[in-house]
Design a protein around this motif. Structure first.
Motif, short mmCIF file in Angstrom:
data_model
loop_
_atom_site.label_atom_id
_atom_site.label_comp_id
_atom_site.label_asym_id
_atom_site.label_seq_id
_atom_site.Cartn_x
_atom_site.Cartn_y
_atom_site.Cartn_z
N ARG A 189 0.84 -1.19 0.00
CA ARG A 189 0.00 0.00 0.00
C ARG A 189 0.88 1.25 0.00
NH1 ARG A 189 -4.57 -1.18 4.66
NH2 ARG A 189 -5.67 -2.89 3.62
N ASP A 195 0.79 3.53 2.24
CA ASP A 195 1.15 3.92 3.61
C ASP A 195 2.03 2.89 4.31
OD1 ASP A 195 -0.84 2.03 3.71
OD2 ASP A 195 -2.27 3.25 4.83
N ALA A 225 -7.22 5.77 11.51
CA ALA A 225 -6.93 6.11 10.12
C ALA A 225 -8.20 6.15 9.28
CB ALA A 225 -5.94 5.12 9.53
N ASP A 226 -9.18 5.32 9.64
CA ASP A 226 -10.50 5.34 8.99
C ASP A 226 -11.38 6.32 9.75
OD1 ASP A 226 -12.93 4.89 7.81
OD2 ASP A 226 -13.21 2.87 8.64
N THR A 249 -4.12 0.62 15.15
CA THR A 249 -4.44 1.43 13.97
C THR A 249 -5.73 0.89 13.37
OG1 THR A 249 -2.09 1.88 13.51
CG2 THR A 249 -3.66 2.25 11.72
N ARG A 275 -8.18 0.80 10.37
CA ARG A 275 -8.35 1.08 8.95
C ARG A 275 -9.70 0.57 8.48
NH1 ARG A 275 -3.89 3.28 7.25
NH2 ARG A 275 -1.94 2.88 8.34
N ASN A 276 -10.05 0.88 7.26
CA ASN A 276 -11.39 0.50 6.81
C ASN A 276 -11.56 -1.01 6.63
OD1 ASN A 276 -9.87 0.15 4.54
ND2 ASN A 276 -10.93 1.68 3.29
#
Length: 398
Positions: free
Chosen positions: A48, A50, A113-114, A152, A154-155
Motif C-alpha cells: 500500500r 502507507d 486512520a478510517d 491502527t 483502517r477501513n
C-alpha cells in the motif's frame, strides 16, 4: 479467545518525502522485500502507499524479522495482529495480548486512520483500557509503561502491536541506479559498499590483481566479503583486472614517490571504462580524507583529474574507528584483516607524495604507452558473480 501475531507491518520513513516518485520507490521496496524473503514460501504481501503488510501464514516470525533488518528502505516494522474493528473484539484481543505479555503497566495508543469509524481515538483508548483494568492486575502508566499497545483502525481491519523494530533505513536497493565500487579487500571498501547500497545504489565491483606479487587468496577474500554483502544485495559482479604489467611500468617510468598517485590514476581510467561498459552511473570507493597519502584533498584532485564520472566516497569524513565499528556490524572486519595484501599495499612507496603536482604526474605518464596497457587490462579482465540464494534480487537493474 487466543490471538497471535499474524502479520508484519512495514513502515517507509524517508520514502514519504519522495512526492510523485513515492509510488515507484514503494513498489521497488515491495519487490526487494519479496526477494529478500524468497525462501519463506508461505508469506503473502500487500503493498500500500502507507505501509507494506506481510502475512506470516505460520512462518517463523523471528527469522523473517532478522532478514527484514537488512532490507534498505525500511524505516521500521512491527509484528501485528490483524483483527476485526468491532470494539468488543478489540477489548478482548488487547486483554488477551497483555495477559500473555505478563507485565505490570500499560498504555493505549489508538489511531483512527478510517475517519468513518464511529469511535474517536481517545474513546477507543478509554474503553479498552477500562476493560483491561477491570479484568487484570495491570495498571496504567502514561509516562513509562511496560507495554505500549498501539492500535491502527483502517477501513478493512484493525492492526494491533506492542513494539517497533528499527529497519536499515535509506532507500530501496536499485532506485539510485548502479555504481562501480573499487574493492580492495581492506576494511574500507566493504563498508563503503554497504553505505552505498543503503542509499539505494546497487553495485558492481572492480578489483585490481597483480600476480605473482599479490596472493591468489586475495580473490577468495574478495568473494567472502561480497558474500557478506549479499545480505544487502543478492548478486554482486566482481571484475578482476590483471594489473601487474601496468604496475611494473609505473615504477619503471616514474619517481617512486609519485607511484601511488599514478597507480590510482590508472585505476580510475580503467574503472571509468568498465563502468561505462557495464552501465554504471558512477565510480565509488572507500577513500577517507587524509587517511593515507593518496587521500589528501590535493592527491584526490590530481587523481580525479583523469575521469569525468561522478566519484562517490561514502566514507570521506569518517574516522577509522567509526569505519571499523560498521565493518564489525556487517561482519566484514574479520575477513578484511586477513593477511593477504592487495596491490595498493604491496606496492606502496616508502615516502609517497601527499601534495603531488599535476604537471609532474603528467610528465611521468608521457614516458610510455600506458593506453595500450589499459586496453589489455580491460580486455583480460575476468568477471566473478557472487550470489546468495536470493539472486533474483537485482534482476531488474543489473
Amino acid at each position: 479467545m487466543e490471538m497471535k501475531y499474524d502479520h508484519i507491518m512495514v513502515r517507509f520513513g524517508e520514502l514519504s518525502t519522495k512526492g510523485k516518485n513515492k509510488k515507484d520507490f514503494i513498489f521497488r521496496l515491495g519487490d526487494n522485500i519479496r526477494n529478500a524473503l524468497k525462501e519463506y514460501k508461505s508469506l503473502t504481501y500487500q503493498v500500500r502507499m502507507d505501509h507494506i503488510y506481510i502475512k506470516l501464514n505460520d512462518e517463523n516470525p523471528e527469522t523473517v524479522i532478522e532478514r527484514l533488518k537488512d532490507v534498505s528502505g525500511i524505516y521500521s516494522f512491527s509484528l501485528v495482529i490483524k483483527t476485526d474493528t468491532d470494539i468488543e473484539n478489540l477489548k478482548n484481543v488487547v486483554l488477551d495480548l497483555l495477559l500473555k505479555e505478563n507485565k505490570k503497566t500499560f498504555k493505549m495508543r489508538a489511531k483512527r486512520a478510517d475517519k468513518l469509524y464511529p469511535i474517536i481515538s481517545d474513546d477507543i483508548n478509554r474503553i479498552i483500557a477500562g476493560h483491561v483494568l477491570k479484568n487484570s492486575e495491570y495498571k496504567v502508566d502514561v509516562h513509562n509503561p511496560d507495554v505500549l499497545v498501539s492500535i491502527t483502525i483502517r477501513n478493512d481491519a484493525a492492526y494491533i502491536y506492542t513494539s517497533d523494530i528499527v529497519g536499515a533505513g535509506g532507500y530501496p536497493l536499485g532506485v539510485g541506479g548502479k555504481a562501480l565500487m573499487m574493492m580492495s579487500g581492506g576494511i574500507d571498501s566493504p563498508v563503503a559498499s554497504y553505505l552505498l547500497m543503503k542509499r539505494g545504489v546497487a553495485i558492481e565491483c572492480v578489483h585490481f590483481a597483480a600476480p605473482p606479487y599479490t596472493n591468489a587468496a586475495v580473490i577468495d577474500k574478495i568473494k567472502d566479503l561480497c558474500k557478506e554483502l549479499n545480505r544487502y544485495q543478492a548478486k554482486i559482479k566482481v571484475h578482476v583486472v590483471p594489473f601487474t604489467k601496468l604496475q611494473e611500468d609505473i615504477y619503471k617510468y616514474s619517481n617512486e614517490s609519485y607511484a601511488i598517485t599514478i597507480m590510482r590514476r590508472m585505476m580510475y581510467r580503467i574503472s571509468e571504462r568498465l563502468a561505462k561498459k557495464y552501465k554504471c552511473l558512477a565510480l565509488a570507493n572507500g577513500e577517507s580524507i587524509g587517511q593515507v597519502a593518496s587521500q589528501t584533498l590535493v592527491s584526490m584532485d590530481v587523481i580525479n583529474a583523469v575521469t569525468n564520472m561522478p566519484v562517490i566516497r561514502p566514507l570521506a569524513i569518517f574516522d577509522k574507528t567509526d569505519i571499523i565499528k560498521i565493518s564489525k556490524k556487517i561482519n566484514t572486519y574479520a575477513i578484511s584483516i586477513r593477511p593477504y595484501e592487495d596491490c595498493c599495499t604491496i606496492f606502496a612507496p616508502k615516502n609517497p607524495k601527499t601534495m603531488p603536482k599535476l604537471e609532474e604526474v603528467e610528465a611521468f605518464e608521457e614516458k610510455w604507452d600506458y593506453e595500450s596497457e589499459i586496453n589489455d587490462c580491460i580486455s583480460n579482465a575476468e568477471t566473478i558473480v557472487v550470489t546468495s540464494e536470493n539472486e533474483d534480487n537485482l534482476k531488474n537493474y543489473l
